[in-house]
Write a protein that holds these residues in place. Structure first.
Motif, PDB file in Angstrom:
ATOM      1  N   LEU A  41       0.818  -1.209   0.000  1.00 38.62           N
ATOM      2  CA  LEU A  41       0.000   0.000   0.000  1.00 38.62           C
ATOM      3  C   LEU A  41       0.856   1.265   0.000  1.00 38.62           C
ATOM      4  N   GLY A  42       2.010   1.214   0.652  1.00 43.39           N
ATOM      5  CA  GLY A  42       2.908   2.356   0.608  1.00 43.39           C
ATOM      6  C   GLY A  42       3.364   2.642  -0.814  1.00 43.39           C
ATOM      7  N   TYR A  43       3.631   1.584  -1.571  1.00 38.73           N
ATOM      8  CA  TYR A  43       4.014   1.727  -2.983  1.00 38.73           C
ATOM      9  C   TYR A  43       2.865   2.336  -3.783  1.00 38.73           C
ATOM     10  N   VAL A  44       1.658   1.826  -3.566  1.00 34.63           N
ATOM     11  CA  VAL A  44       0.495   2.340  -4.295  1.00 34.63           C
ATOM     12  C   VAL A  44       0.220   3.794  -3.923  1.00 34.63           C
ATOM     13  N   ALA A  45       0.426   4.143  -2.663  1.00 37.37           N
ATOM     14  CA  ALA A  45       0.185   5.518  -2.222  1.00 37.37           C
ATOM     15  C   ALA A  45       1.040   6.507  -2.997  1.00 37.37           C
ATOM     16  N   ALA A  46       2.271   6.117  -3.315  1.00 33.92           N
ATOM     17  CA  ALA A  46       3.176   7.018  -4.028  1.00 33.92           C
ATOM     18  C   ALA A  46       2.779   7.210  -5.484  1.00 33.92           C
ATOM     19  N   LEU A  47       1.960   6.304  -6.006  1.00 32.88           N
ATOM     20  CA  LEU A  47       1.596   6.349  -7.424  1.00 32.88           C
ATOM     21  C   LEU A  47       0.201   6.912  -7.660  1.00 32.88           C
ATOM     22  N   THR A  48      -0.546   7.184  -6.609  1.00 25.59           N
ATOM     23  CA  THR A  48      -1.925   7.641  -6.733  1.00 25.59           C
ATOM     24  C   THR A  48      -2.124   8.905  -5.924  1.00 25.59           C
ATOM     25  N   GLU A  49      -3.310   9.522  -6.098  1.00 22.59           N
ATOM     26  CA  GLU A  49      -3.575  10.791  -5.428  1.00 22.59           C
ATOM     27  C   GLU A  49      -4.885  10.821  -4.661  1.00 22.59           C
ATOM     28  N   ARG A  50      -5.877  10.068  -5.113  1.00 26.62           N
ATOM     29  CA  ARG A  50      -7.213  10.218  -4.526  1.00 26.62           C
ATOM     30  C   ARG A  50      -7.786   8.929  -3.949  1.00 26.62           C
ATOM     31  N   TYR A  59      -0.861 -10.711  13.354  1.00 26.01           N
ATOM     32  CA  TYR A  59       0.347 -10.517  12.557  1.00 26.01           C
ATOM     33  C   TYR A  59       1.202  -9.320  12.964  1.00 26.01           C
ATOM     34  N   ARG A  60       0.640  -8.386  13.743  1.00 19.02           N
ATOM     35  CA  ARG A  60       1.403  -7.210  14.141  1.00 19.02           C
ATOM     36  C   ARG A  60       0.989  -6.805  15.540  1.00 19.02           C
ATOM     37  N   HIS A  61       1.957  -6.409  16.363  1.00 15.84           N
ATOM     38  CA  HIS A  61       1.612  -5.904  17.691  1.00 15.84           C
ATOM     39  C   HIS A  61       0.712  -4.685  17.519  1.00 15.84           C
ATOM     40  N   PRO A  62      -0.329  -4.545  18.333  1.00 16.82           N
ATOM     41  CA  PRO A  62      -1.299  -3.454  18.139  1.00 16.82           C
ATOM     42  C   PRO A  62      -0.690  -2.057  18.113  1.00 16.82           C
ATOM     43  N   GLY A  63       0.270  -1.791  18.994  1.00 15.29           N
ATOM     44  CA  GLY A  63       0.888  -0.475  18.989  1.00 15.29           C
ATOM     45  C   GLY A  63       1.619  -0.202  17.689  1.00 15.29           C
ATOM     46  N   LEU A  64       2.286  -1.225  17.143  1.00 13.75           N
ATOM     47  CA  LEU A  64       2.978  -1.062  15.878  1.00 13.75           C
ATOM     48  C   LEU A  64       1.977  -0.956  14.731  1.00 13.75           C
ATOM     49  N   LEU A  65       0.883  -1.696  14.807  1.00 15.64           N
ATOM     50  CA  LEU A  65      -0.132  -1.611  13.769  1.00 15.64           C
ATOM     51  C   LEU A  65      -0.701  -0.200  13.679  1.00 15.64           C
ATOM     52  N   ALA A  66      -0.995   0.403  14.820  1.00 17.82           N
ATOM     53  CA  ALA A  66      -1.513   1.773  14.812  1.00 17.82           C
ATOM     54  C   ALA A  66      -0.512   2.717  14.164  1.00 17.82           C
ATOM     55  N   LYS A  67       0.764   2.509  14.444  1.00 23.90           N
ATOM     56  CA  LYS A  67       1.814   3.348  13.852  1.00 23.90           C
ATOM     57  C   LYS A  67       1.935   3.096  12.350  1.00 23.90           C
ATOM     58  N   ILE A  68       1.804   1.855  11.930  1.00 25.28           N
ATOM     59  CA  ILE A  68       1.892   1.516  10.505  1.00 25.28           C
ATOM     60  C   ILE A  68       0.756   2.181   9.733  1.00 25.28           C
ATOM     61  N   VAL A  69      -0.464   2.075  10.241  1.00 24.80           N
ATOM     62  CA  VAL A  69      -1.607   2.690   9.556  1.00 24.80           C
ATOM     63  C   VAL A  69      -1.464   4.212   9.560  1.00 24.80           C
ATOM     64  N   THR A  70      -0.963   4.769  10.659  1.00 27.54           N
ATOM     65  CA  THR A  70      -0.716   6.209  10.721  1.00 27.54           C
ATOM     66  C   THR A  70       0.283   6.633   9.660  1.00 27.54           C
ATOM     67  N   THR A  71       1.347   5.860   9.510  1.00 27.24           N
ATOM     68  CA  THR A  71       2.365   6.177   8.504  1.00 27.24           C
ATOM     69  C   THR A  71       1.758   6.177   7.105  1.00 27.24           C
ATOM     70  N   LEU A  72       0.956   5.166   6.806  1.00 26.58           N
ATOM     71  CA  LEU A  72       0.285   5.112   5.505  1.00 26.58           C
ATOM     72  C   LEU A  72      -0.628   6.317   5.316  1.00 26.58           C
ATOM     73  N   ASP A  73      -1.326   6.699   6.369  1.00 22.91           N
ATOM     74  CA  ASP A  73      -2.237   7.832   6.266  1.00 22.91           C
ATOM     75  C   ASP A  73      -1.481   9.130   6.008  1.00 22.91           C
ATOM     76  N   VAL A  74      -0.384   9.328   6.710  1.00 20.92           N
ATOM     77  CA  VAL A  74       0.399  10.556   6.533  1.00 20.92           C
ATOM     78  C   VAL A  74       1.013  10.606   5.136  1.00 20.92           C
ATOM     79  N   SER A  80       0.113   9.089   2.444  1.00 22.43           N
ATOM     80  CA  SER A  80      -0.875   9.101   1.356  1.00 22.43           C
ATOM     81  C   SER A  80      -1.701  10.377   1.341  1.00 22.43           C
ATOM     82  N   GLY A  81      -1.441  11.281   2.283  1.00 28.97           N
ATOM     83  CA  GLY A  81      -2.214  12.511   2.343  1.00 28.97           C
ATOM     84  C   GLY A  81      -3.593  12.329   2.938  1.00 28.97           C
ATOM     85  N   GLY A  82      -3.713  11.362   3.862  1.00 31.02           N
ATOM     86  CA  GLY A  82      -4.992  11.162   4.549  1.00 31.02           C
ATOM     87  C   GLY A  82      -5.940  10.244   3.812  1.00 31.02           C
TER      88      GLY A  82
END
Length: 287
Positions: free
Chosen positions: A64-73, A85-100, A102-104
């Motif tokens: 998804l990080g790769y796709v975020a760089a190639l798209t806009e909307r 598959y992921r510790h909850p605290g790290l999962l929240a950080k991962i989704v936050t990173t994708l959100d930031v 990708s521009g929200g």
């Protein structure tokens, strides 16, 4: 009603060196055609009921990080993140990173993980189903706390966090939407009523989907939750462009139940699939 692309198969093209280009082209074409979202699976082996475990599969959030760089909307998310598959605290950080990055445009799709072959194969702990749901509820609570102004500790039965600091915060306000996938009537749909902004069901038949939504409504009543505030989505696995009129009839029936998005699963060449279904996007939007 919206259409979303659920990218579940990396076997086309067969050359791994072309996976990235094909994925990027399909994502851009889906965005241009008006698809509302693009999701991927949270699997490391291909599902046995859809193929063989040794087929190509990519890690979901990197993809998804790769796709975020190639798209806009287009909106981005893992359709159902496996809770184990992921510790909850790290999962929240991962989704936050994708959100930031990708521009929200990120959301958290999550559910109780189930594919034991890949878990055993890769050393992921396999726990009883009841514990998986306990962990799922704690994970939801942790993500909500990390996306709030409360940076304090979290003490649960399965997870203990000394700090729930998450900087930067997600760009999406007030936080990334939470979608819970699955149709389990006793636990999954209860957690939808308790925590989620959206649910995701299988678009099997209108009668079966209607029955699941009736259960969700009862859970909402018991939890004091507004049923209409929960977005209803569903994965459609039937043929689409082979008989577009039949698909539109089925989509209209699901729309009548309150389903506002269908997730389509491309088979074969994903670029060709998007191009052939593009004409359906405006017709679906009228439902």
């Amino acid at each position: 009603m919206d259409l979303s692309l659920h990218y579940w198969n990396f076997s086309h093209p067969s050359d791994p060196a072309r996976i990235a280009t094909t994925l990027g082209t399909a994502a851009r074409h889906a965005e241009q055609a008006g698809f509302a979202g693009l999701t991927v699976m949270d699997h490391y082996f291909q599902m046995e009921h859809r193929g063989t475990p040794d087929e190509p599969m990519l890690e979901a959030y990197t993809t998804l990080g790769y796709v975020a760089a190639l798209t806009e909307r287009i909106q981005l998310g893992v359709l159902v993140t496996g809770v184990m598959y992921r510790h909850p605290g790290l999962l929240a950080k991962i989704v936050t990173t994708l959100d930031v990055l990708s521009g929200g445009r990120a959301h958290l799709g999550i559910g109780a993980s189930w594919y034991e072959r890949e878990q055993v194969g890769l050393g992921v702990p396999v726990v009883p189903m009841a514990e998986r749901f306990e962990r799922l509820e704690e994970t939801l609570q942790i993500c909500l706390q990390m996306w709030s102004d409360d940076n304090g500790p979290y003490e649960g039965r399965h997870y203990q966090l000394a700090e729930t600091l998450c900087v930067p915060a997600p760009l999406t306000r007030p936080r990334p939407p939470i979608l819970i996938g699955g149709g389990g009537e006793k636990k999954t749909l209860l957690l939808v009523a308790r925590y989620a902004d959206a649910c995701n069901l299988f678009a099997t038949t209108p009668d079966e989907v209607s029955a699941k939504l009736d259960v969700l409504r009862k859970h909402c009543d018991a939890e004091g939750r507004d049923y209409d505030a929960i977005r209803k989505t569903a994965v459609y696995m039937g043929p689409v462009f082979d008989d577009p009129d039949a698909f539109l009839v089925a989509a209209e029936a699901f729309a009548g139940l309150g389903i506002t998005q269908l997730d389509l699963m491309p088979d074969g060449d994903p670029v060709e699939y998007v191009e052939r279904t593009a004409d359906l996007v405006p017709r679906i939007a009228e439902l």
